[in-house]
Design a protein around this motif. Structure first.
Motif, PDB file in Angstrom:
ATOM      1  N   ASP A   1      51.360  46.436 -63.071  1.00 17.02           N
ATOM      2  CA  ASP A   1      52.625  46.577 -63.792  1.00 17.02           C
ATOM      3  C   ASP A   1      52.658  45.766 -65.085  1.00 17.02           C
ATOM      4  O   ASP A   1      53.676  45.782 -65.791  1.00 17.02           O
ATOM      5  CB  ASP A   1      53.783  46.122 -62.893  1.00 17.02           C
ATOM      6  CG  ASP A   1      53.921  46.976 -61.636  1.00 17.02           C
ATOM      7  OD1 ASP A   1      53.570  48.171 -61.694  1.00 17.02           O
ATOM      8  OD2 ASP A   1      54.369  46.435 -60.599  1.00 17.02           O
TER       9      ASP A   1
ATOM     10  N   ALA B   1      50.525  46.014 -67.756  1.00 16.29           N
ATOM     11  CA  ALA B   1      49.827  46.607 -68.904  1.00 16.29           C
ATOM     12  C   ALA B   1      50.632  46.529 -70.188  1.00 16.29           C
ATOM     13  O   ALA B   1      50.097  46.203 -71.263  1.00 16.29           O
ATOM     14  CB  ALA B   1      49.451  48.053 -68.596  1.00 16.29           C
ATOM     15  N   ASP B   2      51.914  46.818 -70.128  1.00 15.69           N
ATOM     16  CA  ASP B   2      52.736  46.864 -71.325  1.00 15.69           C
ATOM     17  C   ASP B   2      52.953  45.493 -71.957  1.00 15.69           C
ATOM     18  O   ASP B   2      53.444  45.406 -73.092  1.00 15.69           O
ATOM     19  CB  ASP B   2      54.092  47.499 -71.015  1.00 15.69           C
ATOM     20  CG  ASP B   2      53.994  48.988 -70.733  1.00 15.69           C
ATOM     21  OD1 ASP B   2      52.956  49.582 -71.075  1.00 15.69           O
ATOM     22  OD2 ASP B   2      54.945  49.547 -70.166  1.00 15.69           O
ATOM     23  N   GLN B   3      52.581  44.442 -71.254  1.00 14.65           N
ATOM     24  CA  GLN B   3      52.766  43.106 -71.812  1.00 14.65           C
ATOM     25  C   GLN B   3      51.622  42.692 -72.736  1.00 14.65           C
ATOM     26  O   GLN B   3      51.739  41.688 -73.445  1.00 14.65           O
ATOM     27  CB  GLN B   3      52.912  42.081 -70.688  1.00 14.65           C
ATOM     28  CG  GLN B   3      54.134  42.274 -69.818  1.00 14.65           C
ATOM     29  CD  GLN B   3      54.377  41.115 -68.883  1.00 14.65           C
ATOM     30  OE1 GLN B   3      54.101  39.949 -69.222  1.00 14.65           O
ATOM     31  NE2 GLN B   3      54.878  41.401 -67.687  1.00 14.65           N
TER      32      GLN B   3
ATOM     33  N   ASP C   1      46.810  46.786 -76.404  1.00 16.86           N
ATOM     34  CA  ASP C   1      46.044  47.821 -75.703  1.00 16.86           C
ATOM     35  C   ASP C   1      44.575  47.462 -75.531  1.00 16.86           C
ATOM     36  O   ASP C   1      43.998  47.649 -74.458  1.00 16.86           O
ATOM     37  CB  ASP C   1      46.170  49.152 -76.439  1.00 16.86           C
ATOM     38  CG  ASP C   1      47.569  49.755 -76.337  1.00 16.86           C
ATOM     39  OD1 ASP C   1      48.345  49.276 -75.483  1.00 16.86           O
ATOM     40  OD2 ASP C   1      47.878  50.672 -77.112  1.00 16.86           O
TER      41      ASP C   1
ATOM     42  N   TRP D   1      43.959  44.846 -72.740  1.00 20.04           N
ATOM     43  CA  TRP D   1      44.152  45.365 -71.389  1.00 20.04           C
ATOM     44  C   TRP D   1      43.019  46.314 -71.005  1.00 20.04           C
ATOM     45  O   TRP D   1      42.556  46.321 -69.854  1.00 20.04           O
ATOM     46  CB  TRP D   1      45.505  46.061 -71.287  1.00 20.04           C
ATOM     47  CG  TRP D   1      45.869  46.413 -69.878  1.00 20.04           C
ATOM     48  CD1 TRP D   1      45.920  47.659 -69.317  1.00 20.04           C
ATOM     49  CD2 TRP D   1      46.207  45.506 -68.822  1.00 20.04           C
ATOM     50  NE1 TRP D   1      46.263  47.590 -67.993  1.00 20.04           N
ATOM     51  CE2 TRP D   1      46.447  46.272 -67.657  1.00 20.04           C
ATOM     52  CE3 TRP D   1      46.331  44.114 -68.742  1.00 20.04           C
ATOM     53  CZ2 TRP D   1      46.803  45.693 -66.440  1.00 20.04           C
ATOM     54  CZ3 TRP D   1      46.685  43.542 -67.535  1.00 20.04           C
ATOM     55  CH2 TRP D   1      46.924  44.330 -66.393  1.00 20.04           C
TER      56      TRP D   1
ATOM     57  N   LYS E   1      52.030  40.765 -76.151  1.00 16.56           N
ATOM     58  CA  LYS E   1      52.864  41.316 -77.216  1.00 16.56           C
ATOM     59  C   LYS E   1      54.042  40.402 -77.520  1.00 16.56           C
ATOM     60  O   LYS E   1      54.478  40.294 -78.681  1.00 16.56           O
ATOM     61  CB  LYS E   1      53.358  42.701 -76.816  1.00 16.56           C
ATOM     62  CG  LYS E   1      52.259  43.748 -76.707  1.00 16.56           C
ATOM     63  CD  LYS E   1      52.831  45.089 -76.259  1.00 16.56           C
ATOM     64  CE  LYS E   1      51.735  46.128 -76.089  1.00 16.56           C
ATOM     65  NZ  LYS E   1      52.270  47.429 -75.605  1.00 16.56           N
TER      66      LYS E   1
END
Length: 449
Positions: free
Chosen positions: A130, A132-134, A137, A140, A361
């Motif tokens: 969960d 990945a969006d942190q 790209d 990750w 990010k």
């Protein structure tokens, strides 16, 4: 996102290859499909001792934050060395079946070599999927396995830029090169005007730099590799372009070829022998210490591009926190690896006290971080520039399952050719052959396309 080596594919190789760690009979964790919040809460309330191998100085502060959040967990920090000594000790402990840490710091390029021998715990079932969006790209993508496994949590990165001496550029009327053609023209102009000064240095034993140059140029020597099926393409047109470029500059004596991170190299940075350092985001802090006498003279720019108008970069360096498959405390170890690399206070400490360039990010979008004006760089907002560069790094570059060998053979082939001003493109073929022979010996099925 291009996936990496999977444990499933690595099993066949691990059973047949001399590369394997002969792990038969040792305790390893078989990850569940999912770990519930209730299971995690219970584990984090249970008195537990974790062992953490890391070379990061000052990491005690981040560990203290974790222990404050989870007082039942004690973390024992061990510095087992850095680079090859760290990995050699880690492999020895894993092979022996005892003495290995619960969590270990791994550089991105080393993940495949530990994943393929089944030494890493898939962190996906423990909530890491969960996250990945942190992360940016490309960072990750470096920790993801073929089957979607999460082999590690990114800790820091090294997006590539160019550090340059404003005084030398101004003295010789050199504009910041936008393309590699501009860079070559500037190299000639500068060295013709002052034979004691070079536009930059190419360290013949620095395979990581050359890998970053391949990455930016679109070469992906091991892209598409999957377990025992190993793709090897070190002689692609993109790789030839990079080798020819640096080989030509050396043959014309337009760049120096000094070994880096040595006393003469440090002296050269201070004396003005090099007008640029093509380097990653961790370099600005390093340079401000290594060349303190040149404070105020340096600035940072994006990498020169192969085609005008492009904005493409790559990465050199960076590391992760990985949980070993031999851990007896998988939940606590997995939560620890996630916490120190995502908790806002922990990541802020890494970025602003240990000066590790962040992959998160949140920090790359935080004005308190990006807006820092660095005196050494004339007040430039260096962090902000590298944050922009981070978004230009492709996420499809892959590493071999024996990157240390790849780097050693680079030094013996392409690195030596550039240093000795011989045919660097021909040296690519020797590099390719050495890696194919080694891969075959290790039990891989080698393919070139």
């Amino acid at each position: 996102m291009t996936p990496r080596f999977s444990r499933r594919a690595g099993l066949a190789t691990a059973l047949a290859s001399p590369l394997a760690l002969a792990a038969c009979g040792r305790h390893t964790v078989d990850p569940p499909a999912h770990v519930s919040k209730a299971q995690i809460d219970e584990a984090m309330r249970t008195p537990t001792e974790l062992n953490f191998w890391t070379w990061t100085p000052g990491i005690e502060k981040e560990v203290a934050l974790f222990q404050e959040a989870y007082p039942a967990i004690t973390v024992d920090i061990v510095n087992a060395g850095q680079g090859n000594p760290h990995y050699a000790k880690l492999r020895t402990a894993l092979r022996a079946g005892n003495g290995a840490p619960d969590v270990a710091q791994l550089e991105f390029q080393m993940i495949p070599s530990f994943a393929i021998t089944e030494d890493l715990l898939d962190l996906g079932p423990y909530g890491a999927g969960d996250l990945a969006d942190q992360f940016v790209d490309f960072a990750w993508s470096q920790v993801i396995g073929t089957g979607g496994e999460v082999w590690a949590i990114p800790q820091d990165t090294g997006p590539m830029g160019m550090l340059y001496r404003t005084d030398i550029f101004e003295a010789h009327g050199i504009e910041v090169p936008a393309t590699w053609d501009d860079f070559a023209a500037a190299a000639k102009r500068l060295h013709d005007a002052d034979p004691e000064v070079y536009l930059t240095n190419f360290a013949p034993s620095q395979g990581a730099f050359f890998a970053a140059m391949l990455w930016q140029a679109g070469a992906n020597p091991f892209g598409g590799s999957d377990g025992p099926d190993l793709h090897v393409d070190l002689t692609s047109p993109e790789a030839e372009r990079v080798a020819r470029y640096w080989g030509d500059l050396s043959e014309q004596d337009l760049i120096s070829v000094d070994a880096d991170f040595t006393d003469p190299w440090y002296q050269a940075l201070n004396s003005g022998k090099y007008a640029t350092w093509v380097a990653p985001a961790w370099a600005p802090t390093f340079l401000s210490s290594a060349a303190a006498s040149t404070s105020g003279l340096w600035r940072v720019a994006p990498l020169p591009q192969w085609e005008a108008g492009q904005q493409i970069s790559s990465n050199w360096g960076g590391s992760t926190s990985a949980v070993m498959a031999t851990t007896r405390n998988p939940i606590a170890a997995a939560i620890f690896a996630q916490f120190i690399n995502t908790d806002p206070a922990s990541t802020d400490t890494m970025a602003n006290e240990q000066f590790l360039y962040p992959p998160t990010k949140a920090l790359l979008e935080d004005p308190a971080f990006t807006g820092q004006q660095l005196e050494f760089y004339g007040g430039q907002e260096v962090n902000a520039l590298f944050a922009e560069i981070s978004d230009t790094v492709s996420d499809d570059f892959q590493w071999s399952p024996f990157q240390d060998k790849v780097y050693a053979d680079f030094t013996a082939t392409v690195g030596t050719a550039v240093a000795e001003k011989t045919d660097a493109v021909a040296a690519l073929e020797d590099w390719q052959q050495r890696i194919e022979e080694y891969a075959d010996y290790q039990g891989f099925t080698v393919r070139q396309s």
